[in-house]
Design a protein around this motif. Sequence first.
Motif, PDB file in Angstrom:
ATOM      1  N   ARG A 139     -27.393 -16.113 -28.532  1.00 19.64           N
ATOM      2  CA  ARG A 139     -28.663 -15.953 -29.241  1.00 19.64           C
ATOM      3  C   ARG A 139     -29.760 -15.420 -28.329  1.00 19.64           C
ATOM      4  N   ARG A 140     -29.494 -15.418 -27.022  1.00 20.07           N
ATOM      5  CA  ARG A 140     -30.464 -14.862 -26.072  1.00 20.07           C
ATOM      6  C   ARG A 140     -29.888 -13.656 -25.342  1.00 20.07           C
ATOM      7  N   GLY A 141     -28.853 -13.057 -25.925  1.00 18.03           N
ATOM      8  CA  GLY A 141     -28.347 -11.786 -25.406  1.00 18.03           C
ATOM      9  C   GLY A 141     -27.262 -11.870 -24.361  1.00 18.03           C
ATOM     10  N   VAL A 142     -26.761 -13.067 -24.062  1.00 17.74           N
ATOM     11  CA  VAL A 142     -25.732 -13.240 -23.035  1.00 17.74           C
ATOM     12  C   VAL A 142     -24.410 -13.606 -23.700  1.00 17.74           C
ATOM     13  N   LEU A 143     -23.394 -12.806 -23.475  1.00 16.55           N
ATOM     14  CA  LEU A 143     -22.089 -13.027 -24.090  1.00 16.55           C
ATOM     15  C   LEU A 143     -21.147 -13.688 -23.092  1.00 16.55           C
ATOM     16  N   VAL A 144     -20.621 -14.843 -23.477  1.00 15.35           N
ATOM     17  CA  VAL A 144     -19.753 -15.641 -22.615  1.00 15.35           C
ATOM     18  C   VAL A 144     -18.349 -15.638 -23.197  1.00 15.35           C
ATOM     19  N   ASN A 145     -17.374 -15.237 -22.387  1.00  7.86           N
ATOM     20  CA  ASN A 145     -15.989 -15.180 -22.834  1.00  7.86           C
ATOM     21  C   ASN A 145     -15.053 -15.561 -21.691  1.00  7.86           C
ATOM     22  N   CYS A 146     -13.793 -15.771 -22.039  1.00  5.62           N
ATOM     23  CA  CYS A 146     -12.778 -16.149 -21.053  1.00  5.62           C
ATOM     24  C   CYS A 146     -11.619 -15.162 -21.047  1.00  5.62           C
ATOM     25  N   VAL A 147     -10.963 -15.084 -19.905  1.00  5.02           N
ATOM     26  CA  VAL A 147      -9.711 -14.345 -19.764  1.00  5.02           C
ATOM     27  C   VAL A 147      -8.697 -15.303 -19.161  1.00  5.02           C
ATOM     28  N   SER A 148      -7.526 -15.382 -19.787  1.00  7.91           N
ATOM     29  CA  SER A 148      -6.494 -16.311 -19.321  1.00  7.91           C
ATOM     30  C   SER A 148      -5.242 -15.550 -18.899  1.00  7.91           C
ATOM     31  N   PRO A 149      -5.089 -15.320 -17.602  1.00  7.70           N
ATOM     32  CA  PRO A 149      -3.913 -14.616 -17.100  1.00  7.70           C
ATOM     33  C   PRO A 149      -2.727 -15.566 -16.942  1.00  7.70           C
ATOM     34  N   ALA A 150      -1.550 -14.955 -16.725  1.00  7.83           N
ATOM     35  CA  ALA A 150      -0.346 -15.731 -16.428  1.00  7.83           C
ATOM     36  C   ALA A 150       0.462 -15.014 -15.352  1.00  7.83           C
ATOM     37  N   PHE A 151       0.770 -15.723 -14.289  1.00  8.23           N
ATOM     38  CA  PHE A 151       1.710 -15.276 -13.254  1.00  8.23           C
ATOM     39  C   PHE A 151       1.419 -13.846 -12.784  1.00  8.23           C
ATOM     40  N   ILE A 152       0.246 -13.692 -12.203  1.00 10.46           N
ATOM     41  CA  ILE A 152      -0.224 -12.395 -11.708  1.00 10.46           C
ATOM     42  C   ILE A 152       0.094 -12.270 -10.215  1.00 10.46           C
ATOM     43  N   GLU A 153       0.298 -11.045  -9.743  1.00 15.50           N
ATOM     44  CA  GLU A 153       0.573 -10.786  -8.324  1.00 15.50           C
ATOM     45  C   GLU A 153      -0.690 -11.005  -7.504  1.00 15.50           C
ATOM     46  N   THR A 154      -0.929 -12.224  -7.094  1.00 12.12           N
ATOM     47  CA  THR A 154      -2.096 -12.589  -6.301  1.00 12.12           C
ATOM     48  C   THR A 154      -1.658 -13.402  -5.094  1.00 12.12           C
ATOM     49  N   PRO A 155      -2.532 -13.596  -4.107  1.00 16.86           N
ATOM     50  CA  PRO A 155      -2.182 -14.459  -2.986  1.00 16.86           C
ATOM     51  C   PRO A 155      -1.786 -15.872  -3.421  1.00 16.86           C
ATOM     52  N   VAL A 161      -4.033 -12.569 -21.063  1.00 21.24           N
ATOM     53  CA  VAL A 161      -3.353 -11.441 -20.421  1.00 21.24           C
ATOM     54  C   VAL A 161      -2.148 -12.052 -19.721  1.00 21.24           C
ATOM     55  N   ASP A 162      -1.102 -12.321 -20.515  1.00 21.19           N
ATOM     56  CA  ASP A 162      -0.048 -13.219 -20.030  1.00 21.19           C
ATOM     57  C   ASP A 162       1.375 -12.711 -20.227  1.00 21.19           C
ATOM     58  N   GLY A 163       1.521 -11.455 -20.627  1.00 22.57           N
ATOM     59  CA  GLY A 163       2.859 -10.913 -20.797  1.00 22.57           C
ATOM     60  C   GLY A 163       3.687 -11.634 -21.831  1.00 22.57           C
ATOM     61  N   GLY A 164       3.026 -12.413 -22.690  1.00 22.23           N
ATOM     62  CA  GLY A 164       3.741 -13.187 -23.703  1.00 22.23           C
ATOM     63  C   GLY A 164       4.129 -14.583 -23.258  1.00 22.23           C
ATOM     64  N   SER A 165       3.613 -15.006 -22.089  1.00 26.95           N
ATOM     65  CA  SER A 165       4.045 -16.272 -21.498  1.00 26.95           C
ATOM     66  C   SER A 165       3.725 -17.486 -22.344  1.00 26.95           C
ATOM     67  N   VAL A 166       2.599 -17.463 -23.057  1.00 27.85           N
ATOM     68  CA  VAL A 166       2.226 -18.599 -23.898  1.00 27.85           C
ATOM     69  C   VAL A 166       2.945 -18.476 -25.234  1.00 27.85           C
ATOM     70  N   ALA A 167       3.656 -19.540 -25.597  1.00 28.96           N
ATOM     71  CA  ALA A 167       4.511 -19.491 -26.783  1.00 28.96           C
ATOM     72  C   ALA A 167       3.740 -19.646 -28.083  1.00 28.96           C
ATOM     73  N   SER A 168       2.577 -20.311 -28.041  1.00 28.14           N
ATOM     74  CA  SER A 168       1.855 -20.622 -29.275  1.00 28.14           C
ATOM     75  C   SER A 168       0.915 -19.494 -29.670  1.00 28.14           C
ATOM     76  N   ILE A 169       0.378 -19.582 -30.887  1.00 30.26           N
ATOM     77  CA  ILE A 169      -0.632 -18.618 -31.320  1.00 30.26           C
ATOM     78  C   ILE A 169      -2.033 -19.200 -31.201  1.00 30.26           C
ATOM     79  N   ALA A 170      -2.162 -20.483 -30.916  1.00 26.25           N
ATOM     80  CA  ALA A 170      -3.468 -21.135 -30.816  1.00 26.25           C
ATOM     81  C   ALA A 170      -4.091 -20.906 -29.451  1.00 26.25           C
ATOM     82  N   VAL A 171      -5.407 -21.034 -29.410  1.00 28.69           N
ATOM     83  CA  VAL A 171      -6.228 -20.875 -28.205  1.00 28.69           C
ATOM     84  C   VAL A 171      -6.082 -19.467 -27.635  1.00 28.69           C
TER      85      VAL A 171
END
Length: 265
Positions: free
Chosen positions: A174-190, A255-265
């Motif tokens: 309502r004050r112009g700031v958009l808050v969102n999440c990204v949920s990765p799975a098993f990414i090539e990171t340290p 962004v999980d390559g299909g790793s999460v089995a459910s359709i929720a969340v």
Amino acid sequence: MDYGLQGKTALITGGASGIGKAAARTLLAEGAQVILVDLKGDEVSRAAKELAHGTCALQADLRDPNQIKGLAATTQERFTMPDILVCAAGVTGAKGHPLEMTDSDWHDAWESDFMSVVRTVRAFEPTMENRGWGRVVILCSENAAQPYENEAVYNVAKAALLNFAKGLSGVAARRGVLVNCVSPAFIETPMTDGMMAQKADAEGISHDEAVRSFLKSDRPWLALERRGRPEEVAATIAFLCSEQASFVVGANYRVDGGSVASIAV
């Protein structure tokens, strides 16, 4: 596609490597200026030099409330308060049976993966509201929707972040700031490199064998049968930071390559 980020400033925590660094590279390509923040001062300085023009680096331990306050003060004094905040810092925490996790294990995960984000958003988001424009992207995890039995402390902290982001998103929008999440799975990171190195050592197998074994035994629904690449997550982050995502509020992009089995969340 023009993301409308020319001249915007983004502050990225966990920016020395992995998804944070990839997000920085993508946002720079879209014309943003980037402030990298990380616990590891030498590494974040090297990352800023590598990314070069339009990038600067700051060191901070986000588990310390006073350091977050200092980070905000330094950012305002030396640079400018950001239009975009990407919270990508975090750790996997202790692993084992959920009831065998000590109070310290729970506390450490809560401070590292949850309260660090709450305090960082608290330090930077109000300026965005005052300007009437901003983007906050919080890195969660597949664990928030699909908790793994030996990663309880991480599961809980990441699930709490989803709830926090959703609760904040309505009032912030309502004050112009958009808050969102990204949920990765098993990414090539340290972080996942370390997990696979431990598995390889424990089982006397190669790193690649450890990855294949982990996919088979621990991520059976990951349809693409590989680790994701940081830039694949960064592309989604950049979209959520852009003008193209102007009607996306309180969402969780997996962004999980299909790793999460459910359709929720």
